[in-house]
Design a protein around this motif. Structure first.
Motif, PDB file in Angstrom:
ATOM      1  N   GLU A 173       0.836  -1.210   0.000  1.00 19.88           N
ATOM      2  CA  GLU A 173       0.000   0.000   0.000  1.00 19.88           C
ATOM      3  C   GLU A 173       0.869   1.258   0.000  1.00 19.88           C
ATOM      4  OE1 GLU A 173      -3.660  -2.013   2.565  1.00 19.88           O
ATOM      5  OE2 GLU A 173      -2.326  -0.574   3.521  1.00 19.88           O
ATOM      6  N   ALA A 174       1.919   1.242   0.841  1.00 19.28           N
ATOM      7  CA  ALA A 174       2.794   2.419   0.940  1.00 19.28           C
ATOM      8  C   ALA A 174       3.457   2.682  -0.412  1.00 19.28           C
ATOM      9  CB  ALA A 174       3.840   2.196   2.025  1.00 19.28           C
ATOM     10  N   GLN A 175       3.921   1.594  -1.048  1.00 19.01           N
ATOM     11  CA  GLN A 175       4.560   1.723  -2.352  1.00 19.01           C
ATOM     12  C   GLN A 175       3.575   2.290  -3.374  1.00 19.01           C
ATOM     13  OE1 GLN A 175       7.954   0.872  -2.894  1.00 19.01           O
ATOM     14  NE2 GLN A 175       7.371   2.232  -4.565  1.00 19.01           N
ATOM     15  N   ASP A 176       2.358   1.743  -3.394  1.00 20.54           N
ATOM     16  CA  ASP A 176       1.356   2.189  -4.366  1.00 20.54           C
ATOM     17  C   ASP A 176       0.963   3.646  -4.114  1.00 20.54           C
ATOM     18  OD1 ASP A 176       1.454  -0.131  -5.707  1.00 20.54           O
ATOM     19  OD2 ASP A 176      -0.420  -0.965  -4.943  1.00 20.54           O
ATOM     20  N   TYR A 177       0.849   4.015  -2.854  1.00 25.59           N
ATOM     21  CA  TYR A 177       0.496   5.401  -2.509  1.00 25.59           C
ATOM     22  C   TYR A 177       1.571   6.352  -3.053  1.00 25.59           C
ATOM     23  CZ  TYR A 177      -0.674   9.456   0.440  1.00 25.59           C
ATOM     24  OH  TYR A 177      -1.010  10.702   0.895  1.00 25.59           O
ATOM     25  N   LEU A 178       2.823   5.992  -2.822  1.00 29.19           N
ATOM     26  CA  LEU A 178       3.914   6.863  -3.279  1.00 29.19           C
ATOM     27  C   LEU A 178       4.018   6.888  -4.801  1.00 29.19           C
ATOM     28  CD1 LEU A 178       6.582   5.916  -0.590  1.00 29.19           C
ATOM     29  CD2 LEU A 178       5.219   8.000  -0.715  1.00 29.19           C
TER      30      LEU A 178
END
Ligand code: A2P
Length: 352
Positions: A173-178
Motif C-alpha cells: 500500500e505504501a509503495q502504491d500510494y507513493l
C-alpha cells in the motif's frame, strides 16, 4: 547428563514462527531435534537453525510423535486442531494464539509477572496477546508496590501483529500510494481477516483490531481487559482492577505503542516512585527524560526483548493517577520471546 528436548515449531514460516526459531536458537534450551511445521503451502521450505538447514513439513497429528515441547503460532483454529493431539502424544505446548487463553485449566503466563502459574499446567500454556504482555510488564511492579485500581489504555499497534501477510500488505500500500496508484485494491486482510470489509492501513489509522463484540468493543480490546485480570489476579473477571481499552492499528511495521492512564491505591506514590519500581522490574527499561527528548519509540524497540516505558507523569487534577507510554517489539516480548521464555522456565523447573 543434561536432558535434551525434541522441539516442534508450529507455524514456523510465519512472522512469529520465524522469530521463535531465532529466539530458541539464542535460548538456553538444549534442543535434540527440531521440527518445523506449517501448512502444505510451505512444506519443503528450508530454514536455518544453529548452522543447519531444516525442511518445513506439513502439519499432521503424527508430526508430534516423540515431540517434548511445541511452540505454536499458526492461528487459533490450527492450535485447536493440533495441540490436543500433541498433548495426547506427551508434548507440552506453549501456544501464542488466543485458542486456549481463557480455559481455566490453561495458565496464561508472562514469566516475570506470574511465572509460578506454569506449575499448574496440564499440557498447554497460553502466551498472552502482544498488547497485554507489554502492558502488564510495565504495570505489574506498580501493582505490587502501590496497588492498581484502574487502567485506561489506548494502543498504537503495528501491522505485523496481524501476521506476515498484513506486513506485506502495508508495504504494498505504501509503495502504491507513493507511486500515485490506488491502494484500496491492496487491502485484503486488514483490519482483520475475519471481517467483511478491508481498508488500507498505509497513511491511515484503523480503530479495529479483530472482530467486534456485541457490546461494541473489538475482540482485541476484550482480550486486553480479561487477559490483564487473569494474569494479574488469576481471574478473568476480577473486579479489583478496572480495565478498559481502545485498540488501534497504525502504519508501523513492528513494535506496539500504548498510552496508558492508571490509578493506584497508595496515593502517596510519586512519578519518581513509579519510575523506580518499573526500572527495577526484570525486563523493563525506563527511557524517560523529556528534557533531552528521550522516550520509547517503535523503531528503537525492534529486535529487543525488553519492554520500554517513558512519559511517566502524574495527572495534575487527580491524586494517585498517572500517564505512561509503553513500547515493545510485538513479535518478540509480545510473542516469540515470551513463548521461548516460558519454555526456558518450564525446562529450568523440570515441568516438561
Ligand atoms: P504457511 O506458510 O504454510 O501458510 P502468520 O501469522 O505470519 O500469518 O503465519 C501463520 C503461520 O501459520 C505460517 O507458518 C503458516 O504456514 C501457518 N499455518 C497456517 N495455516 C496452517 C495450517 N492449516 N496448518 C499448519 N500451519 C498453518
Amino acid at each position: 547428563m543434561t536432558r535434551e528436548y525434541n522441539v516442534a515449531i508450529l507455524g514456523a514460516t510465519g512472522a512469529v514462527g520465524r522469530r521463535m526459531i531465532e529466539q530458541l536458537e539464542q535460548s538456553s534450551i538444549p534442543v535434540k531435534e527440531l521440527k518445523l511445521l506449517a501448512s502444505s503451502r510451505s512444506a519443503g521450505t528450508k530454514l536455518p537453525f544453529r548452522g543447519k538447514e531444516y525442511i518445513v513439513e506439513e502439519t499432521k497429528p503424527e508430526s508430534f510423535d516423540g515431540v517434548d515441547l511445541v511452540l505454536s503460532s499458526a492461528g487459533g483454529s490450527v492450535s485447536k486442531k493440533f495441540l490436543p493431539e500433541a498433548v495426547k502424544r506427551g508434548a507440552v505446548c506453549v501456544d501464542n494464539t488466543s485458542a486456549f487463553r481463557m480455559d481455566p485449566d490453561v495458565p496464561l503466563v508472562v514469566p516475570e509477572v506470574n511465572g509460578e502459574q506454569l506449575k499448574n499446567h496440564h499440557g498447554i500454556i497460553a502466551n498472552p496477546n502482544c498488547s497485554t504482555i507489554q502492558m502488564v510488564m510495565a504495570l505489574e511492579p506498580v501493582r505490587r508496590k502501590f496497588g492498581l485500581k484502574q487502567i485506561i489504555v489506548s494502543t498504537y499497534q503495528a501491522s505485523s501483529g496481524a501476521g506476515q501477510s498484513a506486513l506485506n500488505e502495508l508495504n504494498q500500500e505504501a509503495q502504491d500510494y507513493l507511486d500515485g496508484k490506488n491502494m484500496q485494491e491492496d487491502a485484503k486482510i486488514l483490519p482483520t481477516k475475519g471481517d467483511k470489509k478491508h481498508y488500507p492501513l498505509a497513511f491511515n489509522l484503523l480503530p479495529q483490531i479483530d472482530v467486534f463484540e456485541e457490546d461494541g468493543y473489538s475482540h482485541e480490546e476484550w482480550k486486553m481487559i480479561h487477559e490483564t485480570k487473569k494474569i494479574m489476579l488469576n481471574d478473568m473477571d476480577a473486579p479489583e482492577i478496572k480495565v478498559t481499552a481502545t485498540c488501534v492499528r497504525v502504519p508501523v511495521p513492528i513494535s506496539h505503542g500504548e498510552s496508558v492512564y492508571f490509578t493506584v491505591a497508595d496515593e502517596t506514590a510519586t512519578a519518581e516512585d513509579i519510575r523506580k519500581v518499573m526500572a527495577d522490574f526484570p525486563g523493563v527499561v525506563v527511557q524517560d527524560d523529556p528534557e533531552n527528548q528521550v522516550y520509547p519509540q517503535p523503531i528503537d524497540a525492534v529486535g529487543k526483548r525488553e519492554t520500554f516505558v517513558g512519559r511517566i507523569r502524574p495527572d495534575q487534577e487527580n491524586k494517585g493517577a498517572f500517564n505512561a507510554w509503553i513500547v515493545a517489539d510485538n513479535l518478540l516480548k509480545g510473542a516469540a520471546w515470551n513463548a521461548v521464555e516460558n519454555a526456558e522456565y518450564l525446562v529450568k523447573e523440570d515441568l516438561i
